[in-house]
Motif scaffolding. Structure first.
Motif, short mmCIF file in Angstrom:
data_model
loop_
_atom_site.label_atom_id
_atom_site.label_comp_id
_atom_site.label_asym_id
_atom_site.label_seq_id
_atom_site.Cartn_x
_atom_site.Cartn_y
_atom_site.Cartn_z
N MET A 141 1.41 -1.15 0.02
CA MET A 141 0.25 0.24 -0.28
C MET A 141 1.08 0.94 -0.04
N LEU A 142 2.01 1.12 0.76
CA LEU A 142 3.09 2.64 0.51
C LEU A 142 3.59 2.76 -0.43
N ILE A 143 3.83 1.50 -1.29
CA ILE A 143 4.72 1.57 -2.11
C ILE A 143 3.55 2.16 -3.22
N CYS A 144 2.20 1.94 -3.04
CA CYS A 144 1.37 2.10 -4.26
C CYS A 144 1.21 3.68 -4.47
N ARG A 145 1.30 4.11 -2.76
CA ARG A 145 1.00 5.46 -2.67
C ARG A 145 1.80 6.68 -3.29
N LEU A 146 3.38 5.81 -2.69
CA LEU A 146 4.08 6.89 -4.17
C LEU A 146 4.04 6.46 -5.17
N VAL A 147 3.92 5.14 -5.88
CA VAL A 147 4.00 5.39 -7.03
C VAL A 147 3.07 6.21 -7.56
N LEU A 148 1.18 5.87 -7.06
CA LEU A 148 0.38 6.85 -7.38
C LEU A 148 0.40 8.53 -7.70
N LEU A 149 1.74 8.57 -7.27
CA LEU A 149 1.84 10.39 -7.29
C LEU A 149 2.69 10.98 -8.24
N ALA A 150 2.88 10.15 -9.35
CA ALA A 150 4.03 10.07 -10.50
C ALA A 150 2.35 9.94 -11.39
N ASP A 151 2.99 9.81 -12.94
CA ASP A 151 1.31 10.33 -13.79
C ASP A 151 1.10 9.33 -13.93
N PRO A 152 0.05 8.77 -13.90
CA PRO A 152 -1.00 8.29 -14.27
C PRO A 152 -0.76 7.81 -15.64
N GLY A 153 -0.69 6.32 -15.79
CA GLY A 153 -0.24 5.97 -17.56
C GLY A 153 -0.76 3.64 -17.20
N PRO A 154 -0.77 3.72 -18.61
CA PRO A 154 0.00 1.79 -18.57
C PRO A 154 0.45 1.50 -17.83
N VAL A 155 1.65 2.31 -17.36
CA VAL A 155 3.17 1.82 -17.13
C VAL A 155 3.19 2.04 -15.16
N ASN A 156 2.39 2.73 -15.17
CA ASN A 156 1.69 3.26 -13.45
C ASN A 156 1.08 2.06 -12.55
N PHE A 157 -0.17 1.84 -13.37
CA PHE A 157 -0.97 0.37 -13.36
C PHE A 157 -0.16 -1.35 -13.15
N MET A 158 0.65 -0.85 -13.85
CA MET A 158 1.61 -2.40 -14.63
C MET A 158 2.88 -2.42 -13.01
N VAL A 159 3.03 -1.61 -12.98
CA VAL A 159 3.88 -1.42 -11.67
C VAL A 159 3.54 -1.75 -10.37
N ARG A 160 2.17 -0.80 -10.27
CA ARG A 160 1.21 -1.11 -8.62
C ARG A 160 0.74 -2.50 -9.21
N LEU A 161 0.47 -3.41 -10.03
CA LEU A 161 0.09 -4.66 -10.07
C LEU A 161 0.88 -5.71 -10.11
N PHE A 162 2.22 -5.72 -10.38
CA PHE A 162 3.23 -6.94 -9.96
C PHE A 162 3.98 -6.60 -8.76
N VAL A 163 3.76 -5.17 -8.04
CA VAL A 163 3.76 -4.77 -6.58
C VAL A 163 3.04 -6.21 -5.78
N VAL A 164 1.75 -5.63 -5.82
CA VAL A 164 0.09 -6.03 -5.30
C VAL A 164 0.29 -7.69 -5.64
#
Lengths: 315, 193
Positions: free
Chosen positions: B122-145
């Motif tokens: 969750m912490l990592i996802c919140r940090l990642v969400l501060l960056a630009d939205p995009g499919p890469v953003n979502f893929m990173v979050r999906l991978f981490v989760v």
């Protein structure tokens, strides 16, 4: 009658032996074996399709008495009372799920798969899984729709989890309660077949809901006629299982009551499936409208220009 | 929870010591979750402080703004709390009803502590969400989760699987899978407003 008495006596011994073994014996994947021992000893009431009904009923009455005595010992306030409803192995649960997925006319689910040992594990966790899968796939549908049409407002819609949970659990417990009550009320009309116990009814309904889980997952495919096809298939399988299980019990009743009961069961099941589809997988009208407070999804046959790829966070 | 005896003679020195000791015990269990080995620490010295801290952190990070509409948002703080604790209690009851030989609070302790990887996600996802939205953003979050979800499952089954007879192990582990799946889903679908 002398020969029948002899037979009755001998098979009663077999019944007690089998009953003594029953606490340890796993009623596992021997569902295809129609050995008279396995069927006769533990059944309450007659399995009409197997014949020899009078002898079956006499031994099964005595076997039922013995079983009742054994089961009366733990009171309902003790933990071990409830533990007896979770006395299943992995293979047994999988076997029961398989039995609910493939209903066959001669094989009564209660007699054949439950064998008078209903469990609460299956119904409880199947309902929980179905509720969560409904909420998750409904949400996923919205995500996929938003990727096609960014004007749809996406939100996690967490309240749908509670709605799904409450409705599934109410269905899986109140409808069997009503059915069981009704069957007991009509008990006087039937001579041969005793009604199912409340837990067996709950078990039948719980396992019959299993087929809805893959159906809901397949509803992710955004093709409307395919969704209705899957829905009809799953509903057919599930309702058939229910009807085959209830048929031996109601067929001795008057024709009218039997027909009404069976159609009510199928109708309620259909209502559940259709209700899930409409509430969790709503479809937009064809014109693009401003997003209403209710979140809706888009059918796939609207040609949309490809939009910039969006993440799930609204920009 | 063991508390140090406070000598009535010097009340001033008594208060920091039990807190540090408890914090150390909680931290030690965190390390056991992050590097799951066959050890009995979580089971022997169970405590519920760790799960409480994790649950509160997760619920605080997951809750939606009050500005958002009531019906369509993410989970409220109380909803996350209820899901985590009722879920853990239900799984524990299930495990005991199936005949497992683990105590009620030990099981709650293990399930609560094994939420740690998902809280990190969750912490990592919140940090990642501060960056630009995009499919890469979502893929990173999906991978981490997904990675953290697998980690939670592995950690909890390492502790819980031995308490069940082998012919019922899958029956006891499946609800744990469902529980962490739901929490992972809540983390993945989190959208900041």
């Amino acid at each position: 009658m002398a020969s029948a008495d002899e037979l009755t006596f001998h098979e009663f011994e077999e019944a007690t032996n089998l009953l003594a073994e029953t606490p340890d014996a796993a009623t596992t994947s021997r569902s295809d074996q129609l050995t008279p021992q396995g069927h006769v000893a533990v059944a309450v009431g007659s399995g009409g399709s197997y014949g020899a009904e009078d002898e079956v009923e006499e031994e099964s009455d005595k076997a039922a008495l013995l079983q009742e005595k054994q089961q009366q010992q733990p009171g309902f306030w003790t933990f071990s009372y409830y533990q007896s409803f979770f006395d299943v192995d992995t293979s047994q649960v999988l076997n029961r799920i398989k039995g609910s997925l493939l209903p066959r006319p001669g094989h009564n689910f209660v007699r054949h798969h439950l064998r008078n040992r209903p469990d609460l594990y299956g119904p409880f966790w199947i309902c929980a899984t179905l509720a969560f899968v409904l909420a998750v796939t409904g949400n996923l549908t919205l995500v996929l729709a938003q990727r096609r049409d960014p004007s749809i407002h996406y939100s996690p819609q967490f309240h749908k989890v509670t709605v799904a949970g409450i409705s599934i659990y109410c269905y899986a417990w109140l409808v069997p309660l009503a059915l069981w009550g009704f069957l007991r009320w009509r008990k006087g009309v039937r001579e041969r077949m005793g009604p199912y116990t409340f837990l067996e009814t709950v078990c039948v309904y719980g396992y019959s809901l299993f087929v809805f889980i893959p159906m809901v997952v397949l509803w992710l495919i955004p093709v409307p006629w395919l969704q209705w096809l899957f829905g009809a298939l799953a509903l057919g399988l599930s309702a058939t299982g229910l009807v085959f299980t209830l048929w031996p019990v109601v067929r001795e009743d008057t024709r009218l009551v039997a027909m009404v009961l069976l159609s009510a069961v199928v109708l309620l099941h259909a209502l559940l499936a259709v209700g899930c589809k409409l509430y969790f997988f709503q479809s937009l009208p064809l014109e693009k409208v401003a997003p209403p407070p209710q979140i809706t999804s888009l059918p796939s046959n609207i040609p949309l220009p490809p939009t910039l790829p969006q993440s799930m966070a609204p920009s | 929870m063991a508390e140090a005896e406070e000598s009535p003679g010097d009340p001033g020195t008594a208060s920091p010591r039990p807190l540090m000791r408890d914090l150390k015990a909680v931290g030690k269990k965190f390390m056991h979750v992050l590097y799951p080995r066959k050890s009995n620490t979580l089971l022997r010295d169970w405590d519920l402080w760790g799960p409480l801290i994790l649950c509160v952190t997760l619920a605080l990070m997951l809750q939606r703004d009050s500005v958002d509409s009531e019906k369509d948002g993410g989970p409220q703080f109380a909803e996350v709390f209820v899901i985590v604790w009722f879920g853990a209690v239900t799984i524990t009851l299930n495990s005991k009803l199936l005949g497992g030989n683990i105590s009620f609070f030990q099981s709650l302790c293990v399930l609560g502590y094994c939420i740690l990887p998902l809280t990190v996600a969750m912490l990592i996802c919140r940090l990642v969400l501060l960056a630009d939205p995009g499919p890469v953003n979502f893929m990173v979050r999906l991978f981490v989760v997904i990675v953290m979800f697998a980690w939670s499952i592995v950690a909890s089954t390492a502790f819980l699987a031995d308490s069940q007879p082998p012919n019922r192990r899958a029956l006891a582990v499946y609800p744990v899978f469902l529980f962490y799946f739901v929490i992972s889903w809540m983390i993945l679908t989190f959208t900041p407003q």
